[in-house]
Design a protein around this motif. Structure first.
Motif, PDB file in Angstrom:
ATOM      1  N   ASP A  45      23.775  34.386  -4.160  1.00 28.06           N
ATOM      2  CA  ASP A  45      22.772  33.322  -4.201  1.00 28.06           C
ATOM      3  C   ASP A  45      22.099  33.265  -2.836  1.00 28.06           C
ATOM      4  O   ASP A  45      22.739  32.977  -1.819  1.00 28.06           O
ATOM      5  CB  ASP A  45      23.434  31.988  -4.526  1.00 28.06           C
ATOM      6  CG  ASP A  45      22.390  30.918  -4.792  1.00 28.06           C
ATOM      7  OD1 ASP A  45      21.186  31.257  -4.749  1.00 28.06           O
ATOM      8  OD2 ASP A  45      22.775  29.757  -5.025  1.00 28.06           O
ATOM      9  N   GLU A  46      20.786  33.592  -2.820  1.00 25.66           N
ATOM     10  CA  GLU A  46      20.075  33.672  -1.545  1.00 25.66           C
ATOM     11  C   GLU A  46      19.884  32.319  -0.891  1.00 25.66           C
ATOM     12  O   GLU A  46      19.584  32.242   0.304  1.00 25.66           O
ATOM     13  CB  GLU A  46      18.707  34.338  -1.756  1.00 25.66           C
ATOM     14  CG  GLU A  46      18.816  35.780  -2.206  1.00 25.66           C
ATOM     15  CD  GLU A  46      17.454  36.419  -2.337  1.00 25.66           C
ATOM     16  OE1 GLU A  46      16.453  35.682  -2.189  1.00 25.66           O
ATOM     17  OE2 GLU A  46      17.377  37.640  -2.585  1.00 25.66           O
ATOM     18  N   THR A  47      20.032  31.224  -1.653  1.00 24.05           N
ATOM     19  CA  THR A  47      19.835  29.880  -1.077  1.00 24.05           C
ATOM     20  C   THR A  47      21.112  29.286  -0.507  1.00 24.05           C
ATOM     21  O   THR A  47      21.075  28.192   0.073  1.00 24.05           O
ATOM     22  CB  THR A  47      19.277  28.944  -2.145  1.00 24.05           C
ATOM     23  OG1 THR A  47      20.194  28.890  -3.253  1.00 24.05           O
ATOM     24  CG2 THR A  47      17.929  29.444  -2.624  1.00 24.05           C
ATOM     25  N   GLU A  48      22.267  29.930  -0.687  1.00 21.56           N
ATOM     26  CA  GLU A  48      23.534  29.418  -0.169  1.00 21.56           C
ATOM     27  C   GLU A  48      23.877  30.092   1.149  1.00 21.56           C
ATOM     28  O   GLU A  48      23.515  31.241   1.383  1.00 21.56           O
ATOM     29  CB  GLU A  48      24.648  29.670  -1.189  1.00 21.56           C
ATOM     30  CG  GLU A  48      24.525  28.845  -2.450  1.00 21.56           C
ATOM     31  CD  GLU A  48      25.703  29.094  -3.379  1.00 21.56           C
ATOM     32  OE1 GLU A  48      26.549  29.940  -3.021  1.00 21.56           O
ATOM     33  OE2 GLU A  48      25.766  28.454  -4.442  1.00 21.56           O
ATOM     34  N   THR A  49      24.585  29.345   1.989  1.00 21.37           N
ATOM     35  CA  THR A  49      25.035  29.890   3.271  1.00 21.37           C
ATOM     36  C   THR A  49      26.323  30.674   3.074  1.00 21.37           C
ATOM     37  O   THR A  49      26.969  30.592   2.025  1.00 21.37           O
ATOM     38  CB  THR A  49      25.255  28.767   4.278  1.00 21.37           C
ATOM     39  OG1 THR A  49      26.240  27.856   3.758  1.00 21.37           O
ATOM     40  CG2 THR A  49      23.960  28.006   4.535  1.00 21.37           C
ATOM     41  N   ALA A  50      26.713  31.392   4.102  1.00 20.46           N
ATOM     42  CA  ALA A  50      27.925  32.229   4.003  1.00 20.46           C
ATOM     43  C   ALA A  50      29.191  31.404   4.062  1.00 20.46           C
ATOM     44  O   ALA A  50      30.259  31.882   3.696  1.00 20.46           O
ATOM     45  CB  ALA A  50      27.923  33.272   5.114  1.00 20.46           C
ATOM     46  N   GLY A  51      29.090  30.178   4.599  1.00 18.36           N
ATOM     47  CA  GLY A  51      30.272  29.321   4.661  1.00 18.36           C
ATOM     48  C   GLY A  51      31.173  29.577   5.843  1.00 18.36           C
ATOM     49  O   GLY A  51      32.375  29.312   5.784  1.00 18.36           O
TER      50      GLY A  51
ATOM     51  N   SER B 281      20.774  30.211   5.234  1.00 18.02           N
ATOM     52  CA  SER B 281      20.827  31.064   4.050  1.00 18.02           C
ATOM     53  C   SER B 281      19.826  32.206   4.193  1.00 18.02           C
ATOM     54  O   SER B 281      18.986  32.217   5.098  1.00 18.02           O
ATOM     55  CB  SER B 281      20.531  30.244   2.798  1.00 18.02           C
ATOM     56  OG  SER B 281      19.217  29.722   2.876  1.00 18.02           O
ATOM     57  N   LEU B 282      19.907  33.151   3.232  1.00 21.30           N
ATOM     58  CA  LEU B 282      19.015  34.307   3.296  1.00 21.30           C
ATOM     59  C   LEU B 282      17.558  33.906   3.060  1.00 21.30           C
ATOM     60  O   LEU B 282      16.642  34.397   3.733  1.00 21.30           O
ATOM     61  CB  LEU B 282      19.457  35.340   2.260  1.00 21.30           C
ATOM     62  CG  LEU B 282      18.714  36.674   2.255  1.00 21.30           C
ATOM     63  CD1 LEU B 282      18.848  37.355   3.601  1.00 21.30           C
ATOM     64  CD2 LEU B 282      19.230  37.569   1.143  1.00 21.30           C
ATOM     65  N   ALA B 283      17.325  32.982   2.150  1.00 16.89           N
ATOM     66  CA  ALA B 283      15.948  32.529   1.884  1.00 16.89           C
ATOM     67  C   ALA B 283      15.360  31.803   3.091  1.00 16.89           C
ATOM     68  O   ALA B 283      14.197  32.013   3.471  1.00 16.89           O
ATOM     69  CB  ALA B 283      15.935  31.619   0.658  1.00 16.89           C
ATOM     70  N   GLU B 284      16.176  30.928   3.712  1.00 13.86           N
ATOM     71  CA  GLU B 284      15.681  30.215   4.893  1.00 13.86           C
ATOM     72  C   GLU B 284      15.397  31.197   6.039  1.00 13.86           C
ATOM     73  O   GLU B 284      14.405  31.057   6.779  1.00 13.86           O
ATOM     74  CB  GLU B 284      16.709  29.182   5.337  1.00 13.86           C
ATOM     75  CG  GLU B 284      16.253  28.329   6.520  1.00 13.86           C
ATOM     76  CD  GLU B 284      17.304  27.324   6.936  1.00 13.86           C
ATOM     77  OE1 GLU B 284      17.041  26.584   7.902  1.00 13.86           O
ATOM     78  OE2 GLU B 284      18.374  27.289   6.304  1.00 13.86           O
ATOM     79  N   LEU B 285      16.260  32.201   6.181  1.00 11.64           N
ATOM     80  CA  LEU B 285      16.044  33.197   7.232  1.00 11.64           C
ATOM     81  C   LEU B 285      14.741  33.962   7.007  1.00 11.64           C
ATOM     82  O   LEU B 285      13.967  34.190   7.947  1.00 11.64           O
ATOM     83  CB  LEU B 285      17.227  34.168   7.249  1.00 11.64           C
ATOM     84  CG  LEU B 285      17.188  35.277   8.310  1.00 11.64           C
ATOM     85  CD1 LEU B 285      17.140  34.688   9.702  1.00 11.64           C
ATOM     86  CD2 LEU B 285      18.376  36.209   8.164  1.00 11.64           C
ATOM     87  N   ARG B 286      14.462  34.327   5.740  1.00 13.98           N
ATOM     88  CA  ARG B 286      13.203  35.010   5.459  1.00 13.98           C
ATOM     89  C   ARG B 286      12.007  34.128   5.763  1.00 13.98           C
ATOM     90  O   ARG B 286      10.991  34.585   6.312  1.00 13.98           O
ATOM     91  CB  ARG B 286      13.174  35.461   3.995  1.00 13.98           C
ATOM     92  CG  ARG B 286      14.138  36.598   3.684  1.00 13.98           C
ATOM     93  CD  ARG B 286      14.150  36.894   2.197  1.00 13.98           C
ATOM     94  NE  ARG B 286      15.074  37.991   1.892  1.00 13.98           N
ATOM     95  CZ  ARG B 286      15.398  38.366   0.653  1.00 13.98           C
ATOM     96  NH1 ARG B 286      14.869  37.717  -0.392  1.00 13.98           N
ATOM     97  NH2 ARG B 286      16.234  39.369   0.454  1.00 13.98           N
ATOM     98  N   GLU B 287      12.109  32.853   5.400  1.00 12.63           N
ATOM     99  CA  GLU B 287      10.998  31.935   5.663  1.00 12.63           C
ATOM    100  C   GLU B 287      10.745  31.769   7.147  1.00 12.63           C
ATOM    101  O   GLU B 287       9.595  31.789   7.628  1.00 12.63           O
ATOM    102  CB  GLU B 287      11.307  30.576   5.019  1.00 12.63           C
ATOM    103  CG  GLU B 287      10.177  29.567   5.119  1.00 12.63           C
ATOM    104  CD  GLU B 287       8.979  29.977   4.285  1.00 12.63           C
ATOM    105  OE1 GLU B 287       7.873  29.527   4.617  1.00 12.63           O
ATOM    106  OE2 GLU B 287       9.159  30.747   3.323  1.00 12.63           O
ATOM    107  N   ARG B 288      11.827  31.629   7.900  1.00 12.16           N
ATOM    108  CA  ARG B 288      11.675  31.472   9.360  1.00 12.16           C
ATOM    109  C   ARG B 288      11.079  32.744   9.989  1.00 12.16           C
ATOM    110  O   ARG B 288      10.252  32.662  10.914  1.00 12.16           O
ATOM    111  CB  ARG B 288      13.033  31.163  10.000  1.00 12.16           C
ATOM    112  CG  ARG B 288      13.515  29.749   9.740  1.00 12.16           C
ATOM    113  CD  ARG B 288      14.906  29.528  10.304  1.00 12.16           C
ATOM    114  NE  ARG B 288      15.391  28.191  10.060  1.00 12.16           N
ATOM    115  CZ  ARG B 288      15.264  27.177  10.920  1.00 12.16           C
ATOM    116  NH1 ARG B 288      14.659  27.377  12.070  1.00 12.16           N
ATOM    117  NH2 ARG B 288      15.718  25.984  10.622  1.00 12.16           N
TER     118      ARG B 288
END
Length: 663
Positions: free
Chosen positions: A487-493, A501-508
């Motif tokens: 899930d790209e919207t979840e963090t690794a924990g 998360s992966l989606a937030e990283l792409r947006e940034r």
């Protein structure tokens, strides 16, 4: 205009469809388009080219509006209408103030009414203009600039545009009613059994025009520079060789040159340069004005640093001259009379110094002639000393030969003693052989032990490798779960600060790239402005340099005239009484040295003749003595034979010819 607005807009749309920003340049594309539209009127051609260049330059701003409009209404629009809508958007933003509402209304009415109504209602919506359109444009340009130049004018034209949209809506409604009213039912018709007309010939299809061939870009292939560099080097070498050959043919030989030596000329030129350097400040007090004409180009090519440095130098000289003029206006004195007196005194000192240099040169030549005479006397004394040294060397060589003979004799005795001692070496060889055999036996035992240890280590390593292979095969036989859902919207924990998360990283990262692009564009704009200002400064400095160089050329011509006057002064130095006396003395010394050389030659010739005469006399005397010796020897032999031989036979035996006795 010769054509209608609809035809012109359609022509501009077709040209924009052909433009490719990755492969074509704006200037080249507009030139090609202008050549292709030579059959059009000048005003129509200018109208189309202005629209094309404006839409290409402002493509980022127009794409912001067109992309969102297609995202909302893309189902009922064609991609071919994109550039047409971009042209209407460009008119609304940049040209509506210049052409007026009436002309803008004609352009809109000449196109598809439905599409124009949808686009204008979307673009001139106050919510769209003041919210997301202004925000997107502010990311490209400064927010204040966007609001002042585009948002406020568009909002000011909004009431007139609403009236235009109302007219378009009424036309759309009338058109739909007319279509409904004119609709009729289909009535059947009887068949016409008459002879049909001949089928007309089909119209020929237009021959498709071949697109213009694009030239090969310079990045694909460029001729190597090495060949051009080699040609330039060959040309320079040839020019240099021709110049050296010309100088060698025109200049006279140095050995036959009766003029002054190079050292004397260099000293005199150095003195003249020092005086010129001291008189350089006279150019600041001249009353002449520099030339005002501008030359076509500079004599040499300068880089940026040289231009700025030379321009600063000339500006500083101009400031000093202006400061001097201000001092003269305030009442300061002009040092021209003092400078004239100073120049005359320096010329007189220069004349005296040149005369002194000439006297020193002649004194040096005189000392050289005297030194040559002294060397001749020293050579005679050295010849006598050399004869004595030769005699002493012959005696030393004789003693050295005797010593070498004694040493060789001692060496032969020593070799004989060593040969006698080598007879007892056979027993020593036997003992050495036994010792070597014992060492070989010990080494073989040690090598067998080392081989056994190496074999044990190799067996242990092989068993360890077998165990590792067994473990690897066991691990490979276990099944693996290869499906993994991410899930790209979840963090690794990992519970780290700032974890994304992966989606937030792409947006940034996308936001960071946009910021970097904006910063790059701002920096590029600043660099272009700095470059323009620097080019303007360099052009101004080049004008200043050309002006001052013209003035310096005139000053150099005046200095050349002064140099000719100094050369005439140097000619007067040669007539000085002391210089003439030294010249006469030098000639006397040269004549004396020539007499000494002639005397030495005569003496050598006389000594050679005397030696030849003595040798001839000695040979004649030796030959006479030899003949007398052999004659006496023959007579004594004859007497001895006559006394001892008892008969005539013996007398014949000993009476041999003279040449046999001599042999």
């Amino acid at each position: 205009m010769a054509k209608g607005y609809a035809a012109l807009i359609k022509e501009a749309t077709l040209l924009l469809d052909k433009f490719n920003a990755d492969k074509q340049c704006v200037e080249e594309f507009t030139e090609d388009a202008s050549k292709a539209m030579e059959n059009l009127d000048a005003l129509d051609r200018k109208f189309i080219l202005d629209i094309i260049s404006g839409c290409i330059e402002q493509k980022k701003l127009l794409d912001v509006v067109i992309n969102v409009f297609y995202a909302q209404n893309g189902k009922c629009l064609l991609k071919a209408d994109r550039n047409q809508l971009a042209i209407i958007c460009y008119f609304s933003m940049f040209l509506i103030d210049d052409i007026g509402l009436l002309c803008f209304s004609k352009i809109v009415n000449s196109l598809d009414i439905t599409k124009m109504h949808k686009f204008l209602s979307f673009f001139f919506n106050i919510t769209n203009l003041s919210t997301w359109i202004q925000g997107e444009w502010s990311q490209i340009y400064d927010a204040a600039y966007v609001e002042r130049n585009w948002i406020i004018p568009l909002l000011r034209w909004r009431p007139e545009i609403e009236i235009l949209m109302a007219q378009l809506a009424s036309r759309m409604s009338r058109g739909s009613q007319f279509k409904k009213a004119t609709k009729k039912n289909t009535e059947p018709q009887e068949f016409s059994l008459t002879k049909p007309k001949a089928r007309p010939l089909p119209a020929p299809e237009p021959i498709p025009l071949q697109e213009k061939h694009q030239p090969v870009p310079t990045s694909t292939y460029s001729a190597p520079k090495e060949k051009q560099v080699m040609e330039e080097v060959k040309q320079r070498n040839r020019q240099k060789a021709e110049q050296v050959l010309y100088e060698a043919n025109t200049q006279q030989f140095k050995c036959a040159n009766p003029q002054k030596s190079e050292r004397t000329k260099s000293v005199m030129s150095q003195i003249v340069r020092s005086h010129d350097a001291q008189l350089k400040f006279d150019s600041l007090h001249t009353s002449g004005t520099p030339a005002t004409h501008k030359p076509n180009n500079l004599p040499i090519r300068l880089n940026t640093t040289a231009i700025l440095r030379e321009g600063a130098l000339y500006n500083r000289q101009v400031e000093e001259e202006l400061r001097r003029m201000e001092q003269l206006v305030e009442g300061a004195g002009e040092p021209s009379s003092f400078l004239q007196w100073q120049k005359e005194m320096r010329e007189r000192d220069l004349q005296e110094e040149l005369a002194q240099v000439e006297r020193r040169r002649l004194e040096g030549r005189i000392s050289y002639e005297e030194a040559a005479l002294a060397r001749t006397r020293i050579m005679e004394r050295n010849q006598k000393t050399a004869l004595l040294k030769k005699e002493e060397t012959a005696k030393l060589m004789q003693r050295y030969a005797n010593k070498r003979l004694q040493e060789e004799k001692e060496m032969r005795d020593l070799v004989q003693q060593v040969a006698d001692g080598h007879k007892n070496s056979k027993a020593a060889k036997v003992k050495l052989q036994e010792f070597k055999q014992r060492i070989v036996k010990e080494v073989s035992e040690q090598s067998r032990e080392l081989l056994r240890q190496a074999l044990e280590e190799a067996q242990a390593e092989l068993s360890r490798k077998f165990e590792i292979i067994r473990q690897i095969r066991t691990i490979e036989s276990v099944p693996l779960i290869r499906h993994k859902f991410v899930d790209e919207t979840e963090t690794a924990g990992h519970d780290l600060l700032g974890e994304m998360s992966l989606a937030e990283l792409r947006e940034r990262l996308a936001m960071l790239r946009d910021a970097e692009q904006r910063e790059h564009q701002d920096r590029r704009g600043r660099i272009l402005e700095d470059k323009k200002s620097r080019e303007q400064l360099l052009l101004e400095q080049l004008d200043t340099i050309a002006l001052h160089r013209t003035a310096l050329g005139q000053a150099a011509a005046r200095r050349q005239e002064e140099r000719r006057a100094r050369q005439e002064l140097q000619q007067g130095v040669a007539e000085d009484e002391r210089v003439v006396a030294l010249q006469r003395r030098l000639e006397e010394r040269q004549q004396e040295r020539q007499r000494l050389k002639q005397r030495e030659k005569n003496k050598a010739k006389i000594s050679e003749q005397s030696a030849t005469h003595a040798l001839n006399s000695w040979n004649h005397r030796m030959q006479t003595m030899e003949e007398q010796h052999w004659a006496n020897l023959e007579r004594s032999l004859e007497r001895q034979v006559q006394q001892e031989a008892p008969n005539t036979l013996s007398r014949r035996k000993y009476s041999r010819p003279r040449h046999q006795l001599i042999s």
